[in-house]
Write an enzyme that holds these catalytic residues in place. Structure first.
Site, PDB file in Angstrom:
ATOM      1  N   GLN A  15      32.011  32.792  43.611  1.00  0.00           N
ATOM      2  CA  GLN A  15      31.234  32.246  42.492  1.00  0.00           C
ATOM      3  C   GLN A  15      31.599  30.809  42.148  1.00  0.00           C
ATOM      4  OE1 GLN A  15      33.447  34.826  42.162  1.00  0.00           O
ATOM      5  NE2 GLN A  15      32.699  36.364  40.720  1.00  0.00           N
ATOM      6  N   MET A  17      33.702  27.725  40.363  1.00  0.00           N
ATOM      7  CA  MET A  17      34.315  27.599  39.033  1.00  0.00           C
ATOM      8  C   MET A  17      33.327  27.998  37.940  1.00  0.00           C
ATOM      9  SD  MET A  17      37.526  26.529  39.149  1.00  0.00           S
ATOM     10  CE  MET A  17      38.049  25.372  37.897  1.00  0.00           C
ATOM     11  N   HIS A  18      33.126  29.305  37.781  1.00  0.00           N
ATOM     12  CA  HIS A  18      32.240  29.763  36.726  1.00  0.00           C
ATOM     13  C   HIS A  18      33.065  30.208  35.525  1.00  0.00           C
ATOM     14  CE1 HIS A  18      28.023  29.779  38.279  1.00  0.00           C
ATOM     15  NE2 HIS A  18      28.728  29.127  39.182  1.00  0.00           N
ATOM     16  N   ALA A  19      32.402  30.862  34.586  1.00  0.00           N
ATOM     17  CA  ALA A  19      33.046  31.124  33.293  1.00  0.00           C
ATOM     18  C   ALA A  19      34.446  31.727  33.389  1.00  0.00           C
ATOM     19  CB  ALA A  19      32.141  32.017  32.447  1.00  0.00           C
ATOM     20  N   VAL A  22      37.113  29.500  35.112  1.00  0.00           N
ATOM     21  CA  VAL A  22      37.393  28.362  34.237  1.00  0.00           C
ATOM     22  C   VAL A  22      38.380  28.777  33.150  1.00  0.00           C
ATOM     23  CG1 VAL A  22      36.380  26.955  32.381  1.00  0.00           C
ATOM     24  CG2 VAL A  22      35.356  26.946  34.650  1.00  0.00           C
TER      25      VAL A  22
END
Lengths: 97, 580
Positions: A15, A17-19, A22
């Site tokens: 995915q 650097m998604h939620a 992060v």
């Protein structure tokens, strides 16, 4: 004693650097006293604050992006080492999760 | 004072205090605060952050217990952003240094981030904008608290300034004390624009950044007649506009009594009053104002859409909508008057040095024959549905007209071969806008079915003055004897040749010139729908004999000033109460 340190890593998780990645990065970086910055080398981006949830989302880092993690401060070397390991490890998330 | 130009979607003039609405449904009451209140605003922001985090944590707990970790994780990043020291510092600094209100500072900084996410390459990250907007709204709700006002709760009339309005919000305007609207966005064919139009109050849209130029409480003028918004006007401007507003209200009240009466002089001469329209939905307004047809349907609005070039089907639908709305009355469709504008200039590598004398209008169409033919096909097909007339703009030679007609025949042949229904025998005319065409009017009369005089460009080219240039715009005066003489010659030539002649420049809608134009023999006036009632009123009070006398005398003057004062005097005799 202040020192600075940096290293390059590749984003491996699917995915990017998604939620969640992060937030994991921010949480870990915030445990260190040093200033942490991250730059997305694959996008010729600017240095972004490694302790900022908003900035890290702006990294625009997908799987395969190369990041340069830099730290400046008393625990710079330890910070870079731990954060680089987190990224290399795919943020501790199994593929497809 | 700032004057902003946009696109008018409603009639009239509104003057009032601004109410500034944020992109969502929050009304940010003021942009800046007094120096003394800065610390208070910083504290408001800190409190809002704490409340927002507490709300999200409660929500996360609930989600964790009821829907599991996956759902709870959604808001983890929201909490992270609210705790983000960098972000907080940015907003606090805006309050401190610029004396912004907490709400305005929050909105400004969050918008900046939204813009940055918009530039991202990863489509999933672009979706993050919605999260950022969500966080922004949560903060604003916590900052504004109970002071947040619904438009329905306005206690005095106000002018609404916003980035955009949803169709739902627009539909509700009728139940509020809002007297006018100005929007940043320019979707003139959007549902919002259409609803604003049916709301029937002055609105100007497509102003780009009007919502950032005004704060709550500022004085603002919405001039939908001239498509302008004036922020914080000076005394003189305000006074002028108050008079115009009053006049407009009075005229609008007369409309009902005039709409169904014929436009006929006291000595029995019929005069056709037609409308100039920009958008298909304006056809309905035209009818409401008593237009007998559309004398000028501008088609450039089709380029306002984000997709750029409009397809044949899109064009066909827009033309058919207009033609049907006019219920059998004539509709003159003008082919694209492009050039010297955003659409064509963006496509060029190098901007033209003198675009008004450059590749514009019919020249642009003839240079882009594929585009031109697509439009002609759409018009020919739409002509099956009613009385369509086709008009080419800005001709300067007969060769151009012949070339345009050849393209028209090609388009007909294409349709014939494809077996698509179209109308073969539609009247084809020109918009007479160049001095060259005016001088050669007799020759044009032999080949065209009708002539419509476009005085806006004709005057610009006759006197060599760009009226958009502040340094010389005062020289742009329709009372110039050279223009009057040219108009007189063109109208007589058309009358002699038996060619239908109309005038569709702004002059046609100005009461000052109505008597003169009637006197030189013009019997067809095409103007903004809003101007029709006043011109009709004047025509019903005039006689042709008197108009001829006025025209003859007006043609004897040597200067613009003499012409204007004479025409004003004569017009006042008929309309003593109107400011001419």
């Amino acid at each position: 004693m202040n020192s600075s340190c940096s290293c390059e890593v590749e984003v491996v998780n699917a995915q990017g650097m998604h939620a969640r990645p992060v937030m994991k990065f921010v949480d870990l970086a915030s445990q260190f006293e040093s200033e942490v910055t991250v730059r997305n080398l694959s996008r010729r981006g600017e240095d972004l604050d490694g302790k900022s949830a908003m900035h890290l989302m702006l990294l625009d880092a997908a799987q395969g992006s190369r990041l340069r993690i830099s730290a400046r401060g008393a625990d710079a070397a330890a910070a870079v080492k731990a954060l680089a390991a987190l990224v290399r490890d795919g943020f501790g998330m199994s593929e497809g999760a | 004072m700032e004057i902003l130009r946009g696109i008018a979607v409603g009639p009239g003039i509104a003057i009032g205090e601004a109410v500034v609405l944020d992109a969502e449904d929050f009304r940010i009451p003021c942009r800046s605060v007094a120096r003394a209140a800065v610390e208070q605003e910083r504290e408001k922001f800190r409190q809002a952050v704490e409340c927002s985090i507490a709300e999200l944590e409660r929500q996360t707990q609930w989600l964790l217990g009821n829907l599991g970790r996956e759902a709870a994780n959604v808001f983890a990043w929201h909490i992270g952003v609210l705790k983000d020291a960098k972000l907080q510092q940015g907003i606090l600094r805006n309050i401190q240094e610029k004396a912004y209100s907490a709400a305005y500072a929050t909105s400004t900084v969050m918008r900046e981030y939204q813009r940055r996410f918009l530039q991202m390459s990863d489509p999933l990250l672009v979706e993050r904008i919605r999260d950022v907007r969500d966080i922004e709204r949560r903060l604003l709700r916590n900052i504004l608290g109970d002071t947040r006002e619904d438009l329905a709760h306005l206690t005095k009339p106000a002018v609404l300034i916003a980035h955009d309005l949803t169709p739902t919000q627009t539909a509700q305007l009728a139940d509020t004390l809002v007297t006018g609207v100005a929007l940043d966005v320019g979707g003139a064919t959007s549902h919002t624009a259409i609803l604003l139009h049916s709301w029937g109050r002055p609105s100007v849209i497509g102003l780009n950044d009007v919502s950032t130029r005004l704060s709550g409480g500022d004085t603002v003028i919405i001039d939908a007649v001239n498509q302008l918004v004036i922020t914080n006007p000076d005394e003189t401007t305000l006074k002028e506009y108050r008079e115009q507003e009053l006049n407009y209200t009075r005229l609008a009240a007369e409309l009902d009594t005039l709409r169904d009466l014929p436009s006929i002089t006291r000595d029995g001469e019929s005069v056709h009053l037609l409308s100039n329209v920009e958008f298909p939905h304006e056809a309905r307004t035209s009818l409401a104002k008593g237009a007998e047809g559309v004398g000028l349907f501008r088609t450039e609005f089709l380029f306002l859409q984000p997709s750029g070039f409009p397809s044949e089907e899109e064009q066909y639908r827009a033309y058919v909508e207009t033609v049907r709305a006019m219920e059998g009355r004539p509709v003159t469709i003008r082919t694209f008057d492009l050039g010297a504008d955003k659409y064509t200039q963006e496509k060029r590598y190098e901007h033209e040095r003198n675009p008004m004398l450059g590749l514009r209008s019919i020249r642009y169409s003839l240079a882009n024959v594929g585009m031109f033919k697509t439009q002609l096909r759409a018009i020919l097909r739409a002509a099956v549905e009613g009385e369509v007339r086709l008009m080419f703009p800005l001709l300067m030679s007969l060769m151009e007209f012949r070339q345009a007609k050849m393209t028209l025949h090609d388009a007909m042949e294409d349709l014939e071969e494809a077996g698509i229904p179209y109308r073969r025998e539609l009247p084809v005319g020109i918009m007479l806008e160049t001095p060259a065409a005016a001088i050669q009017v007799k020759e044009f009369c032999r080949e065209v079915d009708f002539i419509s005089i476009g005085t806006n460009d004709l005057l610009q080219y006759l006197v060599a003055v760009d009226r958009g240039n502040e340094e010389v715009s005062r020289f742009y005066d329709p009372s110039h004897p050279a223009l009057l003489r040219t108009l007189s010659d063109v109208v007589s030539a058309c009358t002699k040749a038996g060619r239908d002649c109309s005038l569709c420049g702004e002059m046609a809608g100005s009461p000052l010139y109505a008597l003169f134009l009637l006197g030189i023999g013009l019997r067809s006036f095409s103007m903004a729908p809003a101007n029709i009632p006043e011109i009709k009123k004047l025509i019903r009070l005039a006689t042709v004999a008197q108009a001829r006398r006025v025209a003859r005398r007006a043609l004897t003057f040597e200067t613009e000033r003499q012409v204007t004062s004479y025409l004003r005097e004569e017009t006042r005799k008929l309309l003593p109460e109107d400011p001419i």
